[in-house]
Design a protein around this motif. Structure first.
Motif, mmCIF file in Angstrom:
data_model
loop_
_atom_site.group_PDB
_atom_site.id
_atom_site.type_symbol
_atom_site.label_atom_id
_atom_site.label_comp_id
_atom_site.label_asym_id
_atom_site.label_seq_id
_atom_site.Cartn_x
_atom_site.Cartn_y
_atom_site.Cartn_z
ATOM 1 N N THR A 56 0.834 -1.207 0.000
ATOM 2 C CA THR A 56 0.000 0.000 0.000
ATOM 3 C C THR A 56 0.866 1.253 0.000
ATOM 4 O O THR A 56 0.599 2.209 -0.743
ATOM 5 N N ALA A 60 0.753 3.793 -3.051
ATOM 6 C CA ALA A 60 0.291 5.142 -2.709
ATOM 7 C C ALA A 60 1.293 6.200 -3.151
ATOM 8 O O ALA A 60 0.902 7.274 -3.637
ATOM 9 N N THR A 162 -7.167 6.290 -2.978
ATOM 10 C CA THR A 162 -6.082 5.534 -2.347
ATOM 11 C C THR A 162 -6.627 4.551 -1.321
ATOM 12 O O THR A 162 -6.084 3.457 -1.136
ATOM 13 N N ILE A 163 -7.693 4.914 -0.644
ATOM 14 C CA ILE A 163 -8.304 4.027 0.345
ATOM 15 C C ILE A 163 -8.910 2.799 -0.334
ATOM 16 O O ILE A 163 -8.745 1.663 0.141
ATOM 17 N N ALA A 166 -5.985 0.623 -1.477
ATOM 18 C CA ALA A 166 -5.419 -0.123 -0.353
ATOM 19 C C ALA A 166 -6.325 -1.281 0.051
ATOM 20 O O ALA A 166 -5.846 -2.391 0.328
ATOM 21 N N SER A 196 -4.541 2.187 6.399
ATOM 22 C CA SER A 196 -3.191 2.284 5.848
ATOM 23 C C SER A 196 -3.175 3.170 4.610
ATOM 24 O O SER A 196 -2.239 3.948 4.399
ATOM 25 N N GLY A 197 -4.216 3.051 3.794
ATOM 26 C CA GLY A 197 -4.307 3.876 2.589
ATOM 27 C C GLY A 197 -4.383 5.355 2.915
ATOM 28 O O GLY A 197 -3.697 6.177 2.293
ATOM 29 N N ALA A 201 -1.600 8.171 2.086
ATOM 30 C CA ALA A 201 -1.999 9.252 1.175
ATOM 31 C C ALA A 201 -1.673 10.625 1.748
ATOM 32 O O ALA A 201 -1.195 11.513 1.041
ATOM 33 N N ALA A 235 2.759 1.186 6.391
ATOM 34 C CA ALA A 235 2.382 1.941 5.184
ATOM 35 C C ALA A 235 2.932 3.361 5.248
ATOM 36 O O ALA A 235 3.466 3.882 4.264
#
Length: 467
Positions: A56, A60, A162-163, A166, A196-197, A201, A235
């Motif tokens: 991730t 990202a 991004t979420i 991830a 984590s995303g 980000a 991440a």
């Protein structure tokens, strides 16, 4: 007689010692075996989370760099010949929609509602439906569609996408685990992936954790805290080591605040919270009305018209109508140009409505922050504030507008705090978020993401019935 008694006792003692040695050795062996098994189990449970967090972070960073290049491409074309956008923006809107429509319909929009819906569906009976919302194809289309959109001047962000990216990575890892592997909670994997995303980000680890607790799940934190914390840390560290130490927005000055600044803070909070919630209501209304457009020709026409409107706003009024708005926030916070033109809040308000309803990929996180910053800047001008006082109002506007959209006041406050390291403003930011949440709850009972989540769940259920 006495000697015989002593010899007998010594013999007994030796037997006792021998038995004690055997028992001690047995217990030691058992203890070591249990400890080793426990360690192996813990490591096996942790490895998928660690691998997902590492991937991730890498993805990202790549996505962030590509997104930045796309925004820089927009600026380059604008300086080259801004009238090109009357052709480029409609074309990009249509291509962005077509990529999603053709290859991954559930890659459209933000990505946060899709992940929330996936978490709801992460049970043995409905987990197969999660593949419609998260997956490798969705990951690729999410990236390409949003890049095309932002290159054309679309008012979208990369944080929500991004979420979902991830979440797709974590789901894929979970699905690839062999049969003999210890069973890992699918829901916890998705929650950790989303957190984590967000952490990768924005480079905001605390924001990722609070977001997972406040926005994504009703599960008790103690059930997944270890996985969540390690996922966010890995991440975040991956992104940090590739990009180097950075803040999403920089280091605005927020020292020596006036005692009476609380009054413009409250005004900015109420106004931004109301407008943030109103923007999402308009988006939902437009999406509902747009659902009657059944043919692709009509949907293409919608994209062309939307693209022409965004192009006209950017070319004929101000370039600040384009993109996520990050440059606007940095200018307002980090330079002496604290005030925006009166029309900029309107551009930042209607831009996401037109871009998001087009049907391509792209989030509203960053556009919401920039809209809040423009409103805060406007309020600061009303009160003739400068320096630290103006920065505080701008930051509170950002928190409040984002809260109006997400209904997550603590996440909004922590995100803005971590983006700027403005620790002295935390109480003002939390107060602004809570006030905005109160106002937006009065405007609309349910949050934007919750309503979209319900729509996605109904869609996948309807497709299941039809199949």
């Amino acid at each position: 007689m006495k000697y015989r008694f002593i010899r007998k006792n010594l013999k007994t003692i030796r037997w006792v010692q021998k038995i004690e040695g055997i028992v001690r050795e047995y217990l030691k062996t058992r203890f070591d075996s249990i400890a080793n098994n426990k360690l192996k189990q813990t490591l096996l449970n942790a490895l998928p989370f660690w691998l997902g967090a590492l991937l991730t972070g890498v993805v990202a960073v790549i996505y962030a760099k590509l997104f930045l290049l796309a925004e820089q491409g927009t600026i380059y074309l604008y300086n080259l010949n801004k009238w090109l956008f009357f052709a480029i923006t409609p074309l990009c809107f249509v291509v962005s929609w077509w990529l999603v429509h053709k290859y991954a319909p559930y890659a459209r929009g933000s990505g946060i509602p899709q992940v929330s819906a996936s978490i709801e569906l992460a049970n043995p009976k409905k987990y197969h439906l999660v593949s419609k919302l998260l997956g490798f194809r969705i990951l690729l289309i999410k990236i390409f569609s949003s890049l095309v959109m932002v290159f054309g001047g679309g008012v979208v962000g990369r944080e929500g996408p991004t979420i979902q990216i991830a979440g797709s990575i974590f789901k894929k890892i979970n699905d690839l685990l062999p049969e003999w592997y210890p069973k890992i909670s699918k829901k916890n994997m998705l929650i950790t992936g989303a957190a984590s995303g967000l952490a990768a980000a924005f480079n905001t680890p605390l924001g990722g954790i609070v977001f997972a607790i406040e926005e994504l799940t009703k599960t008790h934190f103690s059930f997944f805290k270890s996985a969540l914390l390690t996922g966010v840390i890995i991440a975040g560290l991956t992104a940090l080591n590739i990009l180097g130490p950075y803040l999403y927005l920089g280091y605005p000055t927020v020292n020596h605040l006036s005692w009476w600044v609380i009054f413009p803070v409250l005004i900015a909070a109420v106004l931004s919270g109301y407008l943030g919630c109103s923007m999402t209501r308009i988006i939902l209304y437009v999406l509902k009305k747009k659902s009657v457009l059944q043919t692709n020709a009509k949907k293409i026409a919608y994209g062309v018209v939307g693209g022409l409107i965004i192009a006209a706003l950017g070319v004929l009024i101000n370039m600040e109508a384009f993109g996520s708005g990050k440059e606007l926030m940095q200018t307002a916070l980090l330079t002496d140009n604290k005030y925006v033109e009166w029309y900029v809040p309107l551009l930042r308000f209607f831009g996401p409505v037109i871009s998001f309803t087009n049907g391509g990929a792209g989030g509203v996180f960053a556009p919401s922050l920039s809209a809040g910053a423009s409103i805060g800047s406007f309020v600061a001008e009303w009160f003739q504030l400068n320096g630290s006082n103006a920065n505080l109002i701008i930051l509170c506007g950002m928190v409040s507008f984002l809260t109006g959209v997400t209904r997550s006041p603590f996440t909004s406050a922590i995100l803005v705090l971590e983006m700027t390291t403005a620790e002295t403003t935390i109480f003002y930011l939390m107060m602004a978020g809570l006030m905005a949440n109160l106002v937006s709850s009065w405007v609309s009972k349910h949050s934007f993401y919750d309503q979209l989540k319900e729509q996605y769940m109904q869609e996948v259920d309807h497709e299941e019935v039809k199949a």
